[in-house]
Design a protein around this motif. Structure first.
Motif, short mmCIF file in Angstrom:
data_model
loop_
_atom_site.label_atom_id
_atom_site.label_comp_id
_atom_site.label_asym_id
_atom_site.label_seq_id
_atom_site.Cartn_x
_atom_site.Cartn_y
_atom_site.Cartn_z
N LEU A 1 -33.40 24.74 -17.86
CA LEU A 1 -32.26 23.88 -17.56
C LEU A 1 -31.91 23.05 -18.79
N SER A 2 -30.73 22.47 -18.75
CA SER A 2 -30.35 21.53 -19.81
C SER A 2 -30.96 20.17 -19.51
N LEU A 3 -31.09 19.36 -20.55
CA LEU A 3 -31.61 18.01 -20.36
C LEU A 3 -30.73 17.23 -19.38
N GLY A 4 -29.42 17.40 -19.49
CA GLY A 4 -28.50 16.70 -18.60
C GLY A 4 -28.71 17.09 -17.14
N SER A 5 -29.02 18.36 -16.91
CA SER A 5 -29.26 18.81 -15.54
C SER A 5 -30.49 18.14 -14.96
N VAL A 6 -31.55 18.06 -15.76
CA VAL A 6 -32.77 17.41 -15.28
C VAL A 6 -32.53 15.93 -15.03
N GLN A 7 -31.76 15.29 -15.91
CA GLN A 7 -31.47 13.86 -15.75
C GLN A 7 -30.59 13.61 -14.52
N HIS A 8 -29.94 14.64 -14.04
CA HIS A 8 -29.16 14.51 -12.80
C HIS A 8 -30.09 14.34 -11.61
N TYR A 9 -31.32 14.90 -11.74
CA TYR A 9 -32.26 14.85 -10.62
C TYR A 9 -33.34 13.78 -10.79
N PHE A 10 -33.62 13.39 -12.04
CA PHE A 10 -34.68 12.42 -12.30
C PHE A 10 -34.19 11.39 -13.33
N ALA A 11 -34.53 10.12 -13.06
CA ALA A 11 -34.10 9.05 -13.95
C ALA A 11 -34.86 9.07 -15.27
N GLY A 12 -36.06 9.63 -15.26
CA GLY A 12 -36.86 9.68 -16.48
C GLY A 12 -38.21 10.31 -16.18
N MET A 13 -39.13 10.28 -17.16
CA MET A 13 -40.43 10.91 -16.99
C MET A 13 -41.24 10.26 -15.88
N ASP A 14 -41.18 8.93 -15.76
CA ASP A 14 -41.95 8.27 -14.71
C ASP A 14 -41.48 8.72 -13.34
N ASP A 15 -40.17 8.83 -13.18
CA ASP A 15 -39.60 9.28 -11.91
C ASP A 15 -40.05 10.71 -11.61
N LEU A 16 -40.03 11.56 -12.61
CA LEU A 16 -40.44 12.95 -12.44
C LEU A 16 -41.92 13.04 -12.10
N LEU A 17 -42.77 12.28 -12.80
CA LEU A 17 -44.21 12.33 -12.54
C LEU A 17 -44.52 11.83 -11.14
N ASP A 18 -43.85 10.75 -10.72
CA ASP A 18 -44.07 10.24 -9.37
C ASP A 18 -43.71 11.30 -8.33
N PHE A 19 -42.61 12.02 -8.56
CA PHE A 19 -42.21 13.07 -7.63
C PHE A 19 -43.22 14.21 -7.64
N ALA A 20 -43.67 14.61 -8.83
CA ALA A 20 -44.62 15.72 -8.95
C ALA A 20 -45.95 15.37 -8.27
N VAL A 21 -46.42 14.16 -8.47
CA VAL A 21 -47.66 13.72 -7.84
C VAL A 21 -47.49 13.67 -6.33
N GLY A 22 -46.35 13.19 -5.87
CA GLY A 22 -46.09 13.16 -4.43
C GLY A 22 -46.11 14.55 -3.83
N GLY A 23 -45.61 15.53 -4.58
CA GLY A 23 -45.61 16.91 -4.10
C GLY A 23 -47.03 17.44 -3.94
N VAL A 24 -47.91 17.10 -4.88
CA VAL A 24 -49.30 17.53 -4.78
C VAL A 24 -49.96 16.87 -3.57
N LEU A 25 -49.68 15.58 -3.36
CA LEU A 25 -50.24 14.88 -2.21
C LEU A 25 -49.77 15.50 -0.90
N ASP A 26 -48.49 15.84 -0.84
CA ASP A 26 -47.97 16.49 0.37
C ASP A 26 -48.66 17.83 0.62
N ALA A 27 -48.89 18.58 -0.46
CA ALA A 27 -49.56 19.87 -0.34
C ALA A 27 -51.01 19.68 0.13
N LEU A 28 -51.67 18.64 -0.39
CA LEU A 28 -53.03 18.35 0.04
C LEU A 28 -53.08 17.98 1.51
N ASP A 29 -52.11 17.18 1.96
CA ASP A 29 -52.05 16.80 3.37
C ASP A 29 -51.82 18.02 4.26
#
Length: 207
Positions: A41-69
């Motif tokens: 994807l383009s950087l602009g496309s990713v920024q459309h979905y995430f405000a920054g790296m912290d936002d992306l990491l929080d989402f990614a970690v949440g996904g792992v937690l959901d999978a664990l649950d």
């Protein structure tokens, strides 16, 4: 007509790209631009979905937690009817090790896949150290699973004291967590981890 993109699916794809990139190049090399390239994807496309790296990491970690649950729920459901207690507990414990293949005729899981999954799990654990709510969520899940495994152990040894079976169950879960650390360091592979789990589970169920 513009292509309709499923927002959740796209965010999941970007999160998966984050884990792949972090595993392959290390966290020091990770940036939003590189994650975008990894996801195709383009950087602009990713920024459309995430405000920054912290936002992306929080989402990614949440996904792992959901999978664990979700996996925890499946494991507890399996242990609700442990007619073959030993085999059931063994299957549950082995399911916690990425890359373990129960069916000998099945294709082995590629190294990059299970190693990335292990790294994602370790990242969640490290994050939980800093976030009490996340730590409590992991601890509660582990506690419920330990109690279910202890109940399965008691089916095969009804006279064994409750405290002993709970200690055994927690010991087996601790063994799995230790094996995950060894997998992360690549000291062992999934097949060896599976064999170790088999040996110690058999010891718990031996009268």
């Amino acid at each position: 007509m513009p292509k309709i993109v499923d927002r959740r699916q796209r965010r999941d794809e970007v999160a998966a790209a984050l884990w792949r990139l972090a595993y392959r190049e290390g966290w020091g090399a990770v940036s939003l631009r590189k994650v975008a390239a990894e996801a195709g994807l383009s950087l602009g496309s990713v920024q459309h979905y995430f405000a920054g790296m912290d936002d992306l990491l929080d989402f990614a970690v949440g996904g792992v937690l959901d999978a664990l649950d979700e996996r925890l729920a499946d494991q507890l459901a399996t242990l609700d009817d442990p007619r073959h207690a030993h085999e059931t507990v063994l299957r549950v414990l082995r399911s916690m090790i990425p890359g373990v293949v129960e069916d000998p005729s099945a294709e082995p899981v590629p190294d990059t896949v299970w190693q990335t999954q292990v790294m994602a799990w370790l990242t969640v654990v490290a994050k939980a150290v800093q976030i009490p709510e996340m730590s409590a969520r992991l601890s509660a899940g582990s506690g419920r699973l330990a109690e279910a495994i202890a109940a399965a152990i008691r089916l095969s040894a009804p006279r064994r004291p409750l405290d002993d079976t709970l200690r055994d169950a927690r010991g087996l879960l601790s063994l799995v967590e230790g094996l995950l650390l060894q997998l992360a360091r690549r000291d062992i592979g999934p097949a060896e981890a599976s064999a170790v789990i088999g040996r110690f589970t058999a010891a718990v169920f031996t009268p």
